[in-house]
Design a protein around this motif. Structure first.
Motif, PDB file in Angstrom:
ATOM      1  N   ASN A  54       0.835  -1.204   0.000  1.00  0.00           N
ATOM      2  CA  ASN A  54       0.000   0.000   0.000  1.00  0.00           C
ATOM      3  C   ASN A  54       0.872   1.256   0.000  1.00  0.00           C
ATOM      4  OD1 ASN A  54       0.508   0.920   2.764  1.00  0.00           O
ATOM      5  ND2 ASN A  54      -0.748  -0.794   3.416  1.00  0.00           N
ATOM      6  N   ALA A  55       0.263   2.373  -0.331  1.00  0.00           N
ATOM      7  CA  ALA A  55       0.991   3.640  -0.480  1.00  0.00           C
ATOM      8  C   ALA A  55       1.700   4.047   0.805  1.00  0.00           C
ATOM      9  CB  ALA A  55       0.031   4.741  -0.929  1.00  0.00           C
ATOM     10  N   PHE A  59       5.712   4.467   1.300  1.00  0.00           N
ATOM     11  CA  PHE A  59       6.247   5.734   1.794  1.00  0.00           C
ATOM     12  C   PHE A  59       7.225   5.497   2.948  1.00  0.00           C
ATOM     13  CE2 PHE A  59       6.041   9.174   4.904  1.00  0.00           C
ATOM     14  CZ  PHE A  59       6.451  10.254   4.122  1.00  0.00           C
ATOM     15  N   TYR A  60       6.812   4.679   3.928  1.00  0.00           N
ATOM     16  CA  TYR A  60       7.682   4.422   5.080  1.00  0.00           C
ATOM     17  C   TYR A  60       8.937   3.654   4.676  1.00  0.00           C
ATOM     18  CZ  TYR A  60       3.949   6.190   7.988  1.00  0.00           C
ATOM     19  OH  TYR A  60       2.995   6.998   8.545  1.00  0.00           O
ATOM     20  N   LEU A  61       8.794   2.765   3.730  1.00  0.00           N
ATOM     21  CA  LEU A  61       9.950   2.020   3.241  1.00  0.00           C
ATOM     22  C   LEU A  61      10.934   2.971   2.563  1.00  0.00           C
ATOM     23  CD1 LEU A  61      11.005  -0.878   3.116  1.00  0.00           C
ATOM     24  CD2 LEU A  61       9.957  -1.071   0.866  1.00  0.00           C
ATOM     25  N   ALA A  62      10.411   3.858   1.741  1.00  0.00           N
ATOM     26  CA  ALA A  62      11.267   4.846   1.078  1.00  0.00           C
ATOM     27  C   ALA A  62      11.984   5.714   2.111  1.00  0.00           C
ATOM     28  CB  ALA A  62      10.436   5.716   0.135  1.00  0.00           C
ATOM     29  N   ARG A  63      11.255   6.129   3.128  1.00  0.00           N
ATOM     30  CA  ARG A  63      11.878   6.935   4.190  1.00  0.00           C
ATOM     31  C   ARG A  63      12.961   6.140   4.910  1.00  0.00           C
ATOM     32  NH1 ARG A  63       8.919  11.625   5.883  1.00  0.00           N
ATOM     33  NH2 ARG A  63      10.707  11.977   7.216  1.00  0.00           N
ATOM     34  N   SER A  70       9.318   7.845  -5.630  1.00  0.00           N
ATOM     35  CA  SER A  70       9.387   7.697  -7.091  1.00  0.00           C
ATOM     36  C   SER A  70      10.465   6.698  -7.521  1.00  0.00           C
ATOM     37  CB  SER A  70       9.636   9.047  -7.756  1.00  0.00           C
ATOM     38  OG  SER A  70      10.882   9.586  -7.334  1.00  0.00           O
ATOM     39  N   TRP A  71      11.467   6.469  -6.692  1.00  0.00           N
ATOM     40  CA  TRP A  71      12.548   5.538  -7.044  1.00  0.00           C
ATOM     41  C   TRP A  71      11.993   4.139  -7.311  1.00  0.00           C
ATOM     42  CZ3 TRP A  71      14.457   0.973  -5.040  1.00  0.00           C
ATOM     43  CH2 TRP A  71      15.678   0.547  -5.565  1.00  0.00           C
ATOM     44  N   PHE A  72      10.948   3.769  -6.598  1.00  0.00           N
ATOM     45  CA  PHE A  72      10.374   2.433  -6.760  1.00  0.00           C
ATOM     46  C   PHE A  72       9.666   2.263  -8.114  1.00  0.00           C
ATOM     47  CE2 PHE A  72      10.896   2.899  -2.213  1.00  0.00           C
ATOM     48  CZ  PHE A  72      11.477   1.685  -1.871  1.00  0.00           C
ATOM     49  N   TYR A  73       9.336   3.383  -8.752  1.00  0.00           N
ATOM     50  CA  TYR A  73       8.653   3.335 -10.049  1.00  0.00           C
ATOM     51  C   TYR A  73       9.620   3.502 -11.219  1.00  0.00           C
ATOM     52  CZ  TYR A  73       4.459   3.785  -7.247  1.00  0.00           C
ATOM     53  OH  TYR A  73       3.464   3.568  -6.325  1.00  0.00           O
TER      54      TYR A  73
END
Length: 134
Positions: A54-55, A59-63, A70-73
């Motif tokens: 989920n979004a 978000f928490y993973l990116a943080r 956006s890196w994940f896309y």
């Protein structure tokens, strides 16, 4: 559910990026799953694309990895067929929302509300607000 679930290409792509991130950071499934407060098994399903992350979790993973979401896309190329489908869905829903009959209803509603305002001072304030949005 019976049968094999179809994995959406975007979920597979994001899952691969999650795995890439984790491996680069030399983190185990357990360590990385703690960032998301999910089980290692759930993280494994995210990585395989079997489950959609989920979004908020993304978000928490990116943080946690100090990356922009956006890196994940990055590097994902949506298929032309899927792109046309999404464009049609958006176009058709917008067409309905902004059709002339709907706009006529909106205009009528706005005029009715406008006429119901008790004084010109309120109308001027509304006009100022509308001009700020234009």
């Amino acid at each position: 559910m019976c049968g094999t679930a179809i994995i959406d290409p975007i979920d597979k792509h994001i899952g691969n990026k999650i795995r890439e991130c984790r491996v680069r950071a030399k983190m185990s499934l357990q360590q990385t799953s703690e960032i998301l407060s999910v089980s290692p098994g759930q993280l494994s399903r995210y990585e395989s694309g079997e489950n959609r992350i989920n979004a908020g979790s993304l978000f928490y993973l990116a943080r946690g990895f100090e990356l922009p979401v956006s890196w994940f896309y990055e590097g994902f190329d949506i298929s032309n067929e899927r792109k046309r489908h999404l464009e049609n869905v958006v176009h058709n829903s917008l067409r309905k929302e902004y059709s002339s009959s709907t706009l006529s209803e909106l205009t009528s509603s706005m005029l009715s509300l406008w006429e119901s305002l008790p004084n010109n001072r309120q109308r001027r304030k509304i006009l100022e607000m509308l001009k700020a949005f234009a």
